[in-house]
Every structure is written in C-alpha cells, then in structure tokens.
Design a protein around this motif. Structure first.
Motif, PDB file in Angstrom:
ATOM      1  N   VAL A  69      46.854  51.714  36.069  1.00 38.29           N
ATOM      2  CA  VAL A  69      47.150  50.172  35.583  1.00 38.29           C
ATOM      3  C   VAL A  69      46.232  50.013  34.391  1.00 38.29           C
ATOM      4  O   VAL A  69      45.353  50.613  34.141  1.00 38.29           O
ATOM      5  N   GLU A  70      46.864  49.281  33.378  1.00 37.30           N
ATOM      6  CA  GLU A  70      46.162  48.913  32.221  1.00 37.30           C
ATOM      7  C   GLU A  70      44.821  48.263  32.437  1.00 37.30           C
ATOM      8  O   GLU A  70      44.864  47.548  33.340  1.00 37.30           O
ATOM      9  N   GLN A  71      43.935  48.648  31.749  1.00 39.89           N
ATOM     10  CA  GLN A  71      42.472  48.018  32.006  1.00 39.89           C
ATOM     11  C   GLN A  71      42.231  46.569  32.180  1.00 39.89           C
ATOM     12  O   GLN A  71      41.788  46.176  33.167  1.00 39.89           O
ATOM     13  N   GLN A 112      42.615  51.130  37.615  1.00 43.81           N
ATOM     14  CA  GLN A 112      42.794  51.676  36.338  1.00 43.81           C
ATOM     15  C   GLN A 112      43.103  53.400  36.386  1.00 43.81           C
ATOM     16  O   GLN A 112      43.957  53.939  35.591  1.00 43.81           O
TER      17      GLN A 112
END
Length: 229
Positions: A107-109, A103
C-alpha cells in the motif's frame, strides 16, 4: 452475473478437531481390540478392553484439547493485554507501526497511514490483533467446546469398531474389525476431504494407510505376547 467464490479455510478449525477425534477413536480402539484378540483372549476380555479404551481415549482427548486450547487462549490474552498497554502509552508509535505493516504489503505510504488511522479509530486493538499479531481480539478459543467436541467425535469413532467386535464371533473378529475399520476410515477421510475441497481419493488413502499400519503393528504385538504367555 455476479462472481461468487466459495472458500473453505474457515472450516479448518472444527474440521481438524472432528476428523482428529473420530480418526483417533477408530484407529486406537480398533488397534486395541485387534491387539488383545491376537493374544488369544476371551471375547468378554476383548470387549472390556475396547470399552476401557473408548472411555480412556475420550477423556484423554477432552483433557488434551482443553489444556491445549486453554494454553493458546492464555497466550492470546497475554498478547492482547500487552498490545492494549502499548496502545494506551504510545498511540502514535502504534499507528505508524500499523501503517508500516500495510506499506510493506504494497500500500502506498500516505494511504497506508490513512487506513491505519481509520481502522484504529474504529477498533485499535482489533486492528493490531489481526494485522500485527495474527489473531482475533473478539474470537477467542473456547476450551470447553473444543474438549466436548473432541470427546464426542472420539466416542463415535471408537463405538464403530467396538460394535463390530461385539456382534461378530471371536474367530472372525480380527478380520472383520480390521476390514470394517478401514472402511470407516476411508469414509472419514473422504468426508473430510470433501468438506475441505481436497481430493477424496487422497484423503481416504491417507487415513487408511496409517490406520492399517497401526492395526497391523498392534496385532503383531498382541500375537507376540500371546505366544509368550
């Protein structure tokens, strides 16, 4: 048309060891020969000093690399053992820790959590070793291989100025050993730069400068002690 990129970073390890060994062999042996010759010693004594320097230098390189890589390997194994213990005792924490790393990289959670879970399902220790510690769980260092490689490359490098010293008359020894060694160093620097994708000129100049400085200093020391004697 497919796009192919040729990367050279994977060569850094073996390239460093090979260049370091050969460079040390040339510089240290040539400097030793020139320093002894500048002290007005016999041709036989110069060759003997060169051979002794070759053997001692090769063994020193092998021992130094073995100890260094062994220490690195011990540290990596200790880190891997600690990480494996954490995985065995608190898997959820380690999963979230890996997700947080992804993250933080952008990167998206939810996707970061999904990637962490999938990678850990495949090989949890390898995933944490690579992305948390920065090492490989399966590609540990090999001390014996590195030690032998360093000894061999040092021997090859040292043999070059030693061969020149053995073949030429004493009166021309310092000049020819110095010139030939600088040529050898320039070639080595250019080859290393070529393998690493860097500038051939800069690579050659770099090793020639420091090699020439080392030979000049030892020649001065030899001359000084030769005069005193």
């Amino acid at each position: 048309m497919s796009h192919v990129e040729i990367h050279r970073s994977h060569r850094v390890g073996w390239l460093r060891a090979a260049v370091l060994g050969a460079n040390d062999g040339i510089v240290s042996t040539a400097s030793l020969i020139i320093g002894v010759a500048a002290a007005n010693t016999s041709h036989e004594s110069i060759i003997l000093a060169g051979v002794a320097g070759l053997v001692a230098g090769a063994m020193s390189m092998a021992a130094g690399e073995y100890i260094s890589v062994s220490s690195q390997s011990d540290t990596e194994q200790a880190d891997l053992a600690l990480e494996q213990k954490s995985l065995d005792t608190d898997l959820e924490f380690e999963t979230q820790e890996l997700a947080d790393i992804y993250q933080n990289r952008g990167v998206e959670q939810a996707l970061a959590r999904q990637v962490a879970e999938q990678l850990m399902a495949h090989d949890a220790l390898d995933a944490h070793a690579r992305d948390e510690i920065g090492i490989s769980a399966n590609g540990g260092a090999q001390p014996v291989q590195v030690a032998l490689s360093s000894a061999v490359t040092f021997t090859v490098g040292a043999a070059l100025p030693l061969l020149v010293a053995w073949m030429v008359p004493t009166g021309y020894l310092i000049t020819l050993v110095a010139l030939c060694s600088l040529v050898f160093l320039a070639m080595l620097g250019a080859i290393a730069a070529k393998a690493g994708g860097a500038s051939l000129v800069i690579g050659a100049i770099r090793v020639v400068f420091w090699g020439g400085l080392a030979m000049a200093l030892t020649a001065g020391v030899g001359k000084m002690f030769g005069v005193v004697a």
